[in-house]
Design a protein around this motif. Sequence first.
Motif, PDB file in Angstrom:
ATOM      1  N   LEU A 247      26.104   9.388  33.315  1.00 52.01           N
ATOM      2  CA  LEU A 247      26.400  10.325  34.409  1.00 52.01           C
ATOM      3  C   LEU A 247      27.770  10.025  35.023  1.00 52.01           C
ATOM      4  O   LEU A 247      28.532  10.935  35.345  1.00 52.01           O
ATOM      5  CB  LEU A 247      25.314  10.240  35.487  1.00 52.01           C
ATOM      6  CG  LEU A 247      24.236  11.308  35.471  1.00 52.01           C
ATOM      7  CD1 LEU A 247      23.199  11.033  36.556  1.00 52.01           C
ATOM      8  CD2 LEU A 247      24.846  12.697  35.666  1.00 52.01           C
TER       9      LEU A 247
ATOM     10  N   ASP B 199      30.172  11.450  32.534  1.00 50.17           N
ATOM     11  CA  ASP B 199      30.097  12.912  32.396  1.00 50.17           C
ATOM     12  C   ASP B 199      30.634  13.627  33.635  1.00 50.17           C
ATOM     13  O   ASP B 199      31.249  14.693  33.538  1.00 50.17           O
ATOM     14  CB  ASP B 199      28.654  13.354  32.127  1.00 50.17           C
ATOM     15  CG  ASP B 199      28.169  12.931  30.739  1.00 50.17           C
ATOM     16  OD1 ASP B 199      29.022  12.448  29.940  1.00 50.17           O
ATOM     17  OD2 ASP B 199      26.969  13.021  30.467  1.00 50.17           O
ATOM     18  N   ASN B 200      30.427  13.015  34.801  1.00 54.03           N
ATOM     19  CA  ASN B 200      30.975  13.638  36.018  1.00 54.03           C
ATOM     20  C   ASN B 200      32.507  13.599  35.981  1.00 54.03           C
ATOM     21  O   ASN B 200      33.179  14.577  36.313  1.00 54.03           O
ATOM     22  CB  ASN B 200      30.457  12.920  37.261  1.00 54.03           C
ATOM     23  CG  ASN B 200      29.128  13.491  37.760  1.00 54.03           C
ATOM     24  OD1 ASN B 200      29.020  14.677  38.059  1.00 54.03           O
ATOM     25  ND2 ASN B 200      28.113  12.639  37.828  1.00 54.03           N
TER      26      ASN B 200
ATOM     27  N   ALA C  20      33.696  16.109  33.407  1.00 57.78           N
ATOM     28  CA  ALA C  20      33.550  17.495  33.911  1.00 57.78           C
ATOM     29  C   ALA C  20      34.682  17.823  34.871  1.00 57.78           C
ATOM     30  O   ALA C  20      35.324  18.878  34.771  1.00 57.78           O
ATOM     31  CB  ALA C  20      32.203  17.649  34.611  1.00 57.78           C
TER      32      ALA C  20
ATOM     33  N   LEU D 289      28.263  17.396  37.675  1.00 56.93           N
ATOM     34  CA  LEU D 289      26.822  17.377  37.393  1.00 56.93           C
ATOM     35  C   LEU D 289      26.026  17.020  38.644  1.00 56.93           C
ATOM     36  O   LEU D 289      25.040  17.668  38.984  1.00 56.93           O
ATOM     37  CB  LEU D 289      26.506  16.380  36.278  1.00 56.93           C
ATOM     38  CG  LEU D 289      26.914  16.780  34.852  1.00 56.93           C
ATOM     39  CD1 LEU D 289      28.409  16.537  34.637  1.00 56.93           C
ATOM     40  CD2 LEU D 289      26.140  15.962  33.821  1.00 56.93           C
ATOM     41  N   THR D 290      26.459  15.958  39.334  1.00 57.47           N
ATOM     42  CA  THR D 290      25.668  15.485  40.506  1.00 57.47           C
ATOM     43  C   THR D 290      26.612  15.231  41.673  1.00 57.47           C
ATOM     44  O   THR D 290      26.871  14.090  42.046  1.00 57.47           O
ATOM     45  CB  THR D 290      24.915  14.180  40.136  1.00 57.47           C
ATOM     46  OG1 THR D 290      25.852  13.291  39.508  1.00 57.47           O
ATOM     47  CG2 THR D 290      23.767  14.449  39.179  1.00 57.47           C
TER      48      THR D 290
END
Length: 314
Positions: free
Chosen positions: A295, A298-299, A302, A310-311
């Motif tokens: 995460l 990926d954040n 992104a 994502l979050t």
Amino acid sequence: GSPAILQVGPYPEWDEIPLNEAFTVHRYFDAPDKAALLEEVGPAIRGIATRGELGADRAMIAACPNLEVISVYGVGYDAVDLAACRERGIRVTNTPDVLTRDVADLGVAMMLCQARGMVGAEAWVRDGSWASKGLYPLRRRVHGMRAGVLGLGRIGFEVARRLAGFDMQIAYSDVAAKDYAPDWEFIADPVALAARSDYLFVTLAASAETRHIVSREVIEALGPEGMVINISRASNIDEEALLDALESGKLGSAALDVFEGEPALNPRFLALDNVLLQPHHASGTVETRKAMGQLVRDNLSAHFAGRDLLTPVL
Ligand code: 8YV
């Protein structure tokens, strides 16, 4: 080249999801001269990857004038200076949900381990006491007893769900009653919650508003038969008051995964035999830490690809 990232804390599992495949990583945590590193690379830094309890303070953020995003490895982002981020329009992400159940699992395990004296019982077998002294001293029951959950967010809810499996009498405190907790008693005041609890879980996000919410008064309301279990942040408890009460017997026991100044801790804890000490590892399973590391990456990816985070926190 690839975006420059400042990595604030080490995490072995990050090596399995290496940030340096996608980014130019500058390692802050093992830099021989952290100030010099910030001065040298700060202007190039576009992202910070940090750990929940390490965060990013105002000075670090100020040293990175081109900072766009802070990706937190952990659900708690209390160590990130959000005001500084708001002033600069810096995005912030964390890693919720993937860790919720592991943290709840360990919190319940800590209660059972401390209540039933399992650390001492293991020593009782290993050091020959069982053979030489006989039966291990009696301990306290868990099932059917009164549990208080201070903070019924994602983690607190999973803790309460687990405690229901032990037929415990569950009550919780939060800023308001939660419609997803129909069977559990809502008690707004932490002192009142502690007064009717045998086991008090501290499961709320840490912030300036919650600092020392578990006060001397709450601790003494929990009382000589009570146990406090902290799987949130040390700052949610008045640690001096906690130590005083554990030493005097005004509080029965504690099971703690977080400490002021961790990984160093107040040496007074080491002299106590009514406290379970754990090294901030409630989310520490292979599966969860990989998911957290993924995460974090990926954040960041992104953000730099112009996609939705994502979050997001901020
Ligand atoms: C993290 C935590 O492992 O999620 C949090 O806020 O405290 C832990 O789950 C820790 O912050 C990372 O070092």
